[in-house]
Design a protein around this motif. Structure first.
Motif, PDB file in Angstrom:
ATOM      1  N   GLY A  41       0.818  -1.212   0.000  1.00 45.69           N
ATOM      2  CA  GLY A  41       0.000   0.000   0.000  1.00 45.69           C
ATOM      3  C   GLY A  41       0.848   1.257   0.000  1.00 45.69           C
ATOM      4  N   ASN A  42       1.975   1.214   0.730  1.00 47.05           N
ATOM      5  CA  ASN A  42       2.880   2.367   0.765  1.00 47.05           C
ATOM      6  C   ASN A  42       3.444   2.656  -0.621  1.00 47.05           C
ATOM      7  OD1 ASN A  42       2.533   2.634   3.519  1.00 47.05           O
ATOM      8  ND2 ASN A  42       4.383   1.510   4.047  1.00 47.05           N
ATOM      9  N   ALA A  43       3.919   1.611  -1.288  1.00 44.20           N
ATOM     10  CA  ALA A  43       4.492   1.793  -2.617  1.00 44.20           C
ATOM     11  C   ALA A  43       3.457   2.368  -3.582  1.00 44.20           C
ATOM     12  CB  ALA A  43       5.034   0.460  -3.146  1.00 44.20           C
ATOM     13  N   LEU A  44       2.255   1.823  -3.535  1.00 44.49           N
ATOM     14  CA  LEU A  44       1.186   2.304  -4.425  1.00 44.49           C
ATOM     15  C   LEU A  44       0.852   3.769  -4.139  1.00 44.49           C
ATOM     16  CD1 LEU A  44      -1.120  -0.843  -4.331  1.00 44.49           C
ATOM     17  CD2 LEU A  44       0.152  -0.024  -6.329  1.00 44.49           C
ATOM     18  N   ALA A  45       0.810   4.121  -2.867  1.00 45.33           N
ATOM     19  CA  ALA A  45       0.516   5.511  -2.493  1.00 45.33           C
ATOM     20  C   ALA A  45       1.583   6.468  -3.015  1.00 45.33           C
ATOM     21  CB  ALA A  45       0.387   5.633  -0.973  1.00 45.33           C
ATOM     22  N   LEU A  46       2.790   5.950  -3.193  1.00 48.94           N
ATOM     23  CA  LEU A  46       3.913   6.759  -3.681  1.00 48.94           C
ATOM     24  C   LEU A  46       4.043   6.718  -5.201  1.00 48.94           C
ATOM     25  CD1 LEU A  46       6.414   5.650  -0.906  1.00 48.94           C
ATOM     26  CD2 LEU A  46       5.587   7.998  -1.246  1.00 48.94           C
ATOM     27  N   GLY A  47       3.097   6.053  -5.856  1.00 42.10           N
ATOM     28  CA  GLY A  47       3.110   6.004  -7.313  1.00 42.10           C
ATOM     29  C   GLY A  47       3.977   4.902  -7.897  1.00 42.10           C
ATOM     30  N   LEU A  64      -7.766  -1.880  -2.370  1.00 42.90           N
ATOM     31  CA  LEU A  64      -6.641  -2.541  -3.031  1.00 42.90           C
ATOM     32  C   LEU A  64      -7.040  -3.343  -4.265  1.00 42.90           C
ATOM     33  CD1 LEU A  64      -4.110  -4.262  -0.564  1.00 42.90           C
ATOM     34  CD2 LEU A  64      -3.673  -2.461  -2.231  1.00 42.90           C
ATOM     35  N   ALA A  65      -8.319  -3.665  -4.388  1.00 35.31           N
ATOM     36  CA  ALA A  65      -8.763  -4.637  -5.384  1.00 35.31           C
ATOM     37  C   ALA A  65      -8.288  -4.320  -6.804  1.00 35.31           C
ATOM     38  CB  ALA A  65     -10.286  -4.754  -5.345  1.00 35.31           C
ATOM     39  N   LYS A  66      -8.443  -3.074  -7.240  1.00 34.52           N
ATOM     40  CA  LYS A  66      -8.086  -2.747  -8.625  1.00 34.52           C
ATOM     41  C   LYS A  66      -6.587  -2.860  -8.855  1.00 34.52           C
ATOM     42  CE  LYS A  66      -7.874   2.248  -7.715  1.00 34.52           C
ATOM     43  NZ  LYS A  66      -8.433   3.575  -8.044  1.00 34.52           N
ATOM     44  N   LEU A  68      -4.558  -5.014  -7.338  1.00 35.40           N
ATOM     45  CA  LEU A  68      -4.126  -6.405  -7.290  1.00 35.40           C
ATOM     46  C   LEU A  68      -4.339  -7.137  -8.609  1.00 35.40           C
ATOM     47  CD1 LEU A  68      -5.275  -7.460  -3.708  1.00 35.40           C
ATOM     48  CD2 LEU A  68      -2.955  -7.035  -4.490  1.00 35.40           C
ATOM     49  N   GLU A  69      -5.150  -6.566  -9.492  1.00 36.94           N
ATOM     50  CA  GLU A  69      -5.395  -7.214 -10.778  1.00 36.94           C
ATOM     51  C   GLU A  69      -4.111  -7.363 -11.588  1.00 36.94           C
ATOM     52  OE1 GLU A  69      -8.368  -4.853 -12.692  1.00 36.94           O
ATOM     53  OE2 GLU A  69      -9.918  -5.340 -11.205  1.00 36.94           O
ATOM     54  N   SER A  70      -3.154  -6.474 -11.374  1.00 36.17           N
ATOM     55  CA  SER A  70      -1.919  -6.519 -12.161  1.00 36.17           C
ATOM     56  C   SER A  70      -0.702  -6.841 -11.298  1.00 36.17           C
ATOM     57  CB  SER A  70      -1.705  -5.182 -12.875  1.00 36.17           C
ATOM     58  OG  SER A  70      -1.723  -4.108 -11.948  1.00 36.17           O
ATOM     59  N   ILE A  71      -0.930  -7.406 -10.119  1.00 34.89           N
ATOM     60  CA  ILE A  71       0.167  -7.756  -9.204  1.00 34.89           C
ATOM     61  C   ILE A  71       0.156  -9.259  -8.938  1.00 34.89           C
ATOM     62  CG2 ILE A  71       1.022  -7.487  -6.835  1.00 34.89           C
ATOM     63  CD1 ILE A  71      -0.001  -4.619  -6.900  1.00 34.89           C
ATOM     64  N   GLN A  72       1.305  -9.888  -9.091  1.00 35.13           N
ATOM     65  CA  GLN A  72       1.424 -11.317  -8.796  1.00 35.13           C
ATOM     66  C   GLN A  72       1.312 -11.539  -7.290  1.00 35.13           C
ATOM     67  OE1 GLN A  72       2.332 -14.287 -10.418  1.00 35.13           O
ATOM     68  NE2 GLN A  72       3.018 -13.670 -12.455  1.00 35.13           N
ATOM     69  N   ILE A  73       0.545 -12.555  -6.909  1.00 40.40           N
ATOM     70  CA  ILE A  73       0.419 -12.882  -5.486  1.00 40.40           C
ATOM     71  C   ILE A  73       1.376 -14.027  -5.165  1.00 40.40           C
ATOM     72  CG2 ILE A  73      -1.142 -13.615  -3.656  1.00 40.40           C
ATOM     73  CD1 ILE A  73      -1.710 -10.823  -4.888  1.00 40.40           C
TER      74      ILE A  73
END
Length: 291
Positions: A41-47, A64-66, A68-73
């Motif tokens: 979440g921190n990384a995403l908030a920082l772009g 977070l849902a949108k 996670l569509e492009s992030i490997q779990i």
């Protein structure tokens, strides 16, 4: 590759001191792996869009849902699948000490790996600043904090005179326990910034920010407003049982019909994106639906 090296020249990387040593991280990492949800979440908030992360939930929280569509779990446990990490060819891995320490030597042979000394949700702000430093996004971090505090001030203004007398309680029901979040928890610190009152059991900091509650002490969640987070079918059944208890029916929020369900992984999200979603809930239920 050594844990403190990257295999590139020092002009291409910056030395970062962290919980397990020091590591030279790329100046402009392109393939970042985040090994905790707060880190993600921190990384995403920082772009910055990580290529992979671990998660702690079956159903992604709305905030977070949108993404996670492009992030490997990499798994739903504390430790990631090392083979998957290797196959993804990251150029930077960011983790937290308690979950990453055991596999740090393996990870640091794959890519530069930095580890923060996460001390539970009371340290969510420090972890955000750590991730910003690692990613070279300290200026972006200042803007994230400015936006957060602007929303806090907007909520204070919208609540006006009600702020001083409004007592807000939070309870999480899951896995056979009833938990309350204290002043220094993730959502507790947001509520403290807003300036609303808390029940005495939630009004002071405690180790870890979270404590369990027995049914006999149900009045400890008494307040004008009660936010309730559940997780899974078992916790919904437990909540249904609690609603039949005489003590539950004595709660002010129950009597005034001001009990509101909220998303558990959001209210314990530990990052600015989750904080923004918590503030959305506070505007929704305290301002737009005050009675």
């Amino acid at each position: 590759m050594s844990p403190s090296g990257t295999g590139s020249s020092r002009s291409d990387c910056r030395m970062i001191q962290h919980a397990l040593g020091q590591t030279c991280v790329p100046n402009q990492p392109q393939r970042v792996i985040a090994l905790s949800v707060p880190t993600l979440g921190n990384a995403l908030a920082l772009g910055v869009q990580p290529i992979a992360s671990i998660v702690y939930f079956d159903d992604p929280p709305p905030y977070l849902a949108k993404h996670l569509e492009s992030i490997q779990i990499l798994g739903k446990e504390e430790q990631p699948n090392i083979e998957k990490v290797l196959a993804l060819k990251p150029d930077l891995i960011i983790g937290i000490k308690y979950a990453t320490e055991a596999i740090y030597p393996q990870l640091s042979r794959i890519a530069p790996t930095v580890v923060d000394d996460w001390e539970g949700y009371p340290s969510w702000r420090d972890h955000f600043d750590f991730v910003a430093k690692v990613l070279g996004k300290t200026e972006a971090a200042k803007q994230v904090w400015a936006n957060y505090y602007q929303r806090i001030e907007a909520l204070k203004s919208a609540l006006g005179d009600r702020l001083q007398d409004l007592e807000v309680s939070f309870v999480h029901i899951c896995c056979g326990t009833i938990d309350i979040d204290a002043k220094n928890s993730f959502n507790g610190s947001i509520l403290a910034d807003v300036g609303v009152q808390r029940p005495p059991s939630q009004a002071a900091p405690i180790a870890g920010g979270i404590t369990s509650l027995s049914e006999e002490r149900l009045m400890d969640i008494n307040g004008d407003v009660l936010f309730v987070a559940t997780e899974g079918e078992a916790s919904l059944r437990k909540l249904a049982e609690l609603k039949q208890k005489p003590l539950w029916k004595q709660l002010r929020a129950v009597q005034q019909n001001r009990v509101y369900p909220v998303n558990y992984p959001t209210w314990r999200g530990g990052n600015p994106l989750a904080a923004d979603a918590v503030l959305d809930d506070l505007f929704k239920y305290l301002v737009n639906n005050p009675e």
